[in-house]
Enzyme design. Structure first.
Site, PDB file in Angstrom:
ATOM      1  N   ASP A  21       0.841  -1.195   0.000  1.00 30.80           N
ATOM      2  CA  ASP A  21       0.000   0.000   0.000  1.00 30.80           C
ATOM      3  C   ASP A  21       0.876   1.245   0.000  1.00 30.80           C
ATOM      4  OD1 ASP A  21      -2.190  -1.603   0.119  1.00 30.80           O
ATOM      5  OD2 ASP A  21      -2.616  -1.279   2.239  1.00 30.80           O
ATOM      6  N   SER A 257       5.095   4.915  10.438  1.00 27.82           N
ATOM      7  CA  SER A 257       5.267   3.695   9.649  1.00 27.82           C
ATOM      8  C   SER A 257       3.962   2.918   9.628  1.00 27.82           C
ATOM      9  CB  SER A 257       6.378   2.813  10.233  1.00 27.82           C
ATOM     10  OG  SER A 257       5.978   2.282  11.481  1.00 27.82           O
ATOM     11  N   LYS A 258       3.811   2.067   8.608  1.00 25.36           N
ATOM     12  CA  LYS A 258       2.594   1.275   8.473  1.00 25.36           C
ATOM     13  C   LYS A 258       2.472   0.224   9.566  1.00 25.36           C
ATOM     14  CE  LYS A 258       3.458   0.764   3.950  1.00 25.36           C
ATOM     15  NZ  LYS A 258       3.326   0.331   2.542  1.00 25.36           N
ATOM     16  N   ARG A 259       3.571  -0.141  10.194  1.00 20.02           N
ATOM     17  CA  ARG A 259       3.519  -1.116  11.288  1.00 20.02           C
ATOM     18  C   ARG A 259       2.931  -0.505  12.555  1.00 20.02           C
ATOM     19  NH1 ARG A 259       8.537  -1.913   9.203  1.00 20.02           N
ATOM     20  NH2 ARG A 259       9.498  -0.759  10.912  1.00 20.02           N
TER      21      ARG A 259
END
Length: 484
Positions: A21, A257-259
């Site tokens: 993404d 961040s995506k995490r």
């Protein structure tokens, strides 16, 4: 390219990787690159950096295109629109990178390295244990393949490394931060064993080939700029100007961040119901201030005023509350039809915006993001609702009075024909007057009985949407629940 003696046209670029993404940082970088290019009548390039094949995700490239266009961004050159410097995918430019790497080898600015990944891991671990600077120890430098093969940790297919002089202290003038001297670079791999370039070689080769004049990127690349400037110097190319943007940060100041943060995903903003103009405004505020200090402005207004002196080098905190405030403002600027069109995908399943127009439009004033509409209207599709005693005690009438007024409302409303707003309002007012109870609390008691919460569209609109039978049934059900 420009004619000799004339300044080169401004060209900026972004180069996202198709590894999942799209990151919100891609939109952030695109915004500033595009604004600067448009300010100076230049060009904006979109390039796909897909050389890390282990992380490549099918369909990610199309998501980049779709989300950036959703934001209203357009590019003058790119994989999907073409251009004079095609191709714009790095995986389609491999012969060019190999040619440049071989040239650096021939000129003595690079060398072959046959060290295995296991050997490199052991080397780094030992350096860390001894608290030494980490970096390649040049075990392969100056050796032939045969000489290196006699030593431990040999692998058949070599990489190509830069040969960085021991005294390569390079400074540059950053358009945002002033004079910068990055740390001494190490012997960076520039061509991997699989024939794909690393970022450092590819970005220099591509920016030169595409005539990029200004590189506007995140501050995490400051330490790499020395490597890039070395490559420009060795190859005899003119380096672009650099501007390193502040990183978007979480509340704890860590890099977003995506995490850690769902808002790192660019599509999250679409899924949550943010308007693109609100997100663009918000991302601009993350690094830019308008000359007059206002916080609400368009992309065009930002472009007109754009000046790197107005970019704050300090990493901004990604404040969702500020974004919600901005989005609420932009939602309230929509006319009824535009708001209904935007709201459609976020309504509970089976509800058409036009069918519940009288309910949806009033919600515009207190909606921060369109995904809230599903929760605000969940009562409409529900079979039954439950009145929380705490809400009734806080907002409504005491239980005996609540039963009385709910039963009276139900009895009188189910007799209405037609069941329309004017008749409903008149009936409610008459019942309250005859009961002698508090009008505001009586109406809130009915609202709680119908929707299960103290906030809803106007009571008459709510009843019209439910219809006479469902309205009376919910009022009686709530009254019965108070018997205990």
């Amino acid at each position: 390219m420009s004619t000799p003696g004339t300044p080169a046209p401004v060209r900026t670029r972004i180069a996202p990787s198709p590894t999942g993404d799209p990151h919100v940082g891609t939109a952030y970088a695109a915004l500033f690159n595009l604004a600067f290019a448009r300010k100076h009548g230049g060009e904006f390039i979109l390039r796909i950096e897909d050389t890390d094949r282990t992380r490549y995700v099918e369909g990610s490239e199309e998501q980049v295109f779709d989300t950036l266009r959703w934001l209203g961004f357009s590019w003058d050159q790119g994989p999907d629109v073409g251009g004079p410097a095609a191709p714009y995918r790095q995986s389609e430019r491999l012969p060019t990178y190999r040619e440049v790497a071989e040239r650096l080898l021939a000129d003595g600015h690079a060398y072959l390295c046959w060290c295995s990944s296991e050997r490199l891991t052991q080397m780094r671990t030992r350096q860390q244990q001894l608290k030494m600077p980490t970096g390649y120890d040049r075990m392969c430098y100056g050796k032939t393949r045969e000489e290196r093969a006699e030593l431990p940790g040999f692998t058949e297919t070599p990489v190509i490394r830069m040969l960085v002089p021991d005294d390569a202290r390079i400074s540059f003038d950053d358009l945002i931060r002033g004079s910068i001297t990055p740390p001494q670079p190490d012997d960076q791999v520039i061509l991997k064993a699989d024939g794909f370039p690393t970022y450092h070689l590819a970005v220099v080769v591509d920016d030169n080939a595409m005539g990029v004049t200004h590189v506007i990127r995140g501050e995490e690349w400051i330490s790499s700029t020395a490597k890039h400037l070395l490559l420009y110097g060795w190859l005899g190319w003119t380096a672009p100007a650099y501007a390193h943007m502040p990183l978007l940060r979480n509340v704890d100041r860590s890099k977003i961040s995506k995490r850690k943060n769902p808002a790192a995903r660019l599509k999250w903003f679409q899924e949550e119901g943010y308007l693109p103009q609100a997100l663009v405004n918000f991302l601009a505020l993350m690094g830019y201030s308008m000359p007059d200090g206002r916080e609400i402005f368009t992309f065009e207004e930002m472009t007109e005023s754009f000046d790197f002196a107005r970019v704050n080098p300090v990493g901004p905190v990604f404040d969702i509350d500020k974004l919600n405030w901005l989005n609420g403002h932009y939602l309230r600027t929509l006319d009824d039809e535009a708001f209904l069109a935007a709201a459609g995908p976020f309504l509970p399943a089976g509800l058409s915006p036009q069918d519940v127009r009288s309910l949806v439009v009033p919600l515009r004033e207190r909606t921060k993001k369109l995904s809230e509409l599903a929760e605000q209207l969940d009562w409409l599709a529900a079979e039954t609702v439950t009145v929380a005693p705490a809400d009734l005690a806080k907002h409504g009438l005491p239980a005996p009075d609540a039963r009385t007024v709910l039963e009276a409302f139900a009895k009188n409303l189910e007799q209405l024909d037609p069941f329309e707003k004017d008749q409903i309002t008149a009936t409610l007012d008459r019942v309250v007057a005859e009961s002698g109870l508090n009008r505001r609390r009586s109406f809130m008691t009915a609202r709680l009985a119908l929707v299960g919460k103290p906030v809803s569209p106007p009571l008459d609109d709510t009843m019209v949407a439910l219809g006479a039978q469902r309205t009376a049934a919910r009022l009686r059900q709530a009254a019965a629940s108070l018997d205990g």
